[in-house]
Design an enzyme around this catalytic site. Structure first.
Site, mmCIF file in Angstrom:
data_model
loop_
_atom_site.group_PDB
_atom_site.id
_atom_site.type_symbol
_atom_site.label_atom_id
_atom_site.label_comp_id
_atom_site.label_asym_id
_atom_site.label_seq_id
_atom_site.Cartn_x
_atom_site.Cartn_y
_atom_site.Cartn_z
ATOM 1 N N ASP A 264 0.862 -1.191 0.000
ATOM 2 C CA ASP A 264 0.000 0.000 0.000
ATOM 3 C C ASP A 264 0.891 1.232 0.000
ATOM 4 O OD1 ASP A 264 -3.148 0.696 1.360
ATOM 5 O OD2 ASP A 264 -1.605 2.233 1.156
ATOM 6 N N ASP B 205 -3.982 2.370 -5.018
ATOM 7 C CA ASP B 205 -2.653 2.352 -4.389
ATOM 8 C C ASP B 205 -2.363 1.089 -3.598
ATOM 9 O OD1 ASP B 205 -4.028 2.731 -1.946
ATOM 10 O OD2 ASP B 205 -2.399 3.986 -1.180
ATOM 11 N N GLU B 206 -3.145 0.025 -3.793
ATOM 12 C CA GLU B 206 -2.848 -1.185 -3.015
ATOM 13 C C GLU B 206 -3.097 -2.448 -3.823
ATOM 14 O OE1 GLU B 206 -5.663 -2.194 0.131
ATOM 15 O OE2 GLU B 206 -7.042 -0.698 -0.696
#
Ligand code: TTP
Ligand code: MG
Length: 348
Positions: free
Chosen positions: A9, A103-104
């Site tokens: 992340d 974002d992960e």
């Protein structure tokens, strides 16, 4: 062979992208938030978080909490673009990747000879090519990996067995674990369960009675960090929705509109977090006679912005009127653009 899963992340993602093009802001409290009366913070730099500013804080409140912060409006195109680059690097290092949001991602590492070293290399590669820092969690399943990646942010690197995760987070609130939202947490609290330890040790029959034969055991399994979900290739989600059933039927149009806009706000927040937008915006209505109705409108430009979605769903509700009391309202955005990692379709 035991399983090994990582969750990666990016740290303060939107802010970090902004700092790449405005390095002079490094070390300062920086907040990415929209403008307008209902705007909320998408993310805050770690310097701004010290003042209590976080994701979903109303922008007006963030300004009061941290008047010196630099406020930047979101540039979703830039975040999608950076996300694509990052996920491209992830895929160069690991075969089986599930991108969970901009974002992960979850990475299946089972069978890999030196998973930690591989993850260190991945973090270094991302940093080198994009300037962004990331946090990593490694564990025997997605649940442990996800919670571990969040445990020592920013630049975290946490490796835990299931037992270690149970011990380390025993005193944490149940809501720490994905899948236990605020409503469930409140219901747990009502029966005296305030920690993961208490949930893990709770009487299964009490949980089953309170939450049902499916959710009860599921909640307890999560508190024990048991999870067998696979790292799947990204599904092509084509619509996202939020709906709510009222405790008692509602016929006041103003009240219904307020609830509808709240749902739209939640949905848009979620869409922006995932970097997704759609062209078809709709509402769902269930009346007190259990008849269900949907209304929708398709717009020329895909959107996930509350400024755009809010007025449309409000108009749809006004056009439908209130022929009878309502028992359910929902909001939906469909025809979503493909997952953020996919190539954007370019007009040729
Ligand atoms: P997160 O990974 O939850 O947050 P973050 O990357 O900003 O910070 P960190 O991981 O270091 O704790 O979310 C990723 C991005 O999604 C975030 O940069 C902005 C967006 N987002 C929203 O727009 N609204 C939200 O409520 C949240 C939680 C995130
Ligand atoms: Mg993040």
């Amino acid at each position: 062979m035991s399983r090994c899963v990582a969750h990666i992340d990016l740290d303060a993602f939107y802010v970090s992208v902004e700092l790449q093009r405005r390095p002079e802001l490094r070390g300062l409290p920086v907040v990415v938030a929209g403008s307008g009366p209902r705007a909320v913070v998408t993310t805050a730099s770690y310097e701004a978080r010290k003042f209590g500013v976080q994701s979903a804080t109303p922008a007006s409140r963030a300004r009061r909490l941290c008047p010196d912060a630099v406020f930047i409006s979101p540039d979703f195109a830039a975040y999608r673009e950076t996300s694509k680059r990052v996920m491209g690097i992830v895929r160069e290092h690991v075969e089986q990747v599930e991108v969970a949001s901009l974002d992960e991602a979850y990475l299946e590492l089972t069978g890999m000879a030196a998973p930690r070293a591989a993850m260190r290399r991945l973090v270094a590669a991302i940093s080198e090519s994009t300037g962004l820092s990331a946090s990593v969690g490694i564990g025997p399943n997605k649940l442990v990996a996800k919670v571990a990646s969040d445990a020592e942010k920013p630049r975290g690197f946490v490796v835990l067995t299931r037992e270690e995760a149970c011990a380390r987070f025993a005193d944490a609130r149940p809501g720490l674990v994905p899948g236990i939202g605020p409503k469930t947490a409140a219901r747990l609290e009502a029966i005296g369960i305030r920690t993961l330890r208490a949930l893990a040790a709770a009487d299964p029959s009490v949980l089953a009675e309170r939450f049902g034969a499916r959710l009860g055991p599921e909640l307890q399994a999560r508190a024990r960090f048991e999870h067998d979900g696979a790292v799947t290739e990204d599904r092509a989600v084509i619509s996202e929705s939020r709906e709510t059933t009222f405790d008692t039927d509602i016929s006041d149009p103003a009240e219904l509109e307020r609830i509808l806009l709240e749902l739209a706000e939640q949905l848009c927040g979620d869409l922006s977090r995932k970097g997704r937008r759609g062209r078809t915006i709709g509402i769902k209505i269930r009346l007190d006679d259990f008849s269900t109705h949907t209304r929708s409108r398709t717009v020329p430009e895909a959107t996930g912005d509350l400024e755009r979605v809010g007025p449309i769903v409000r108009d749809l509700l006004r056009e439908f009127g209130t022929p009878r009391p309502m028992r359910l309202l929902g909001v939906r955005v469909a025809g979503l653009e493909t997952a953020p990692t996919d190539q954007l379709a370019l007009p040729v």
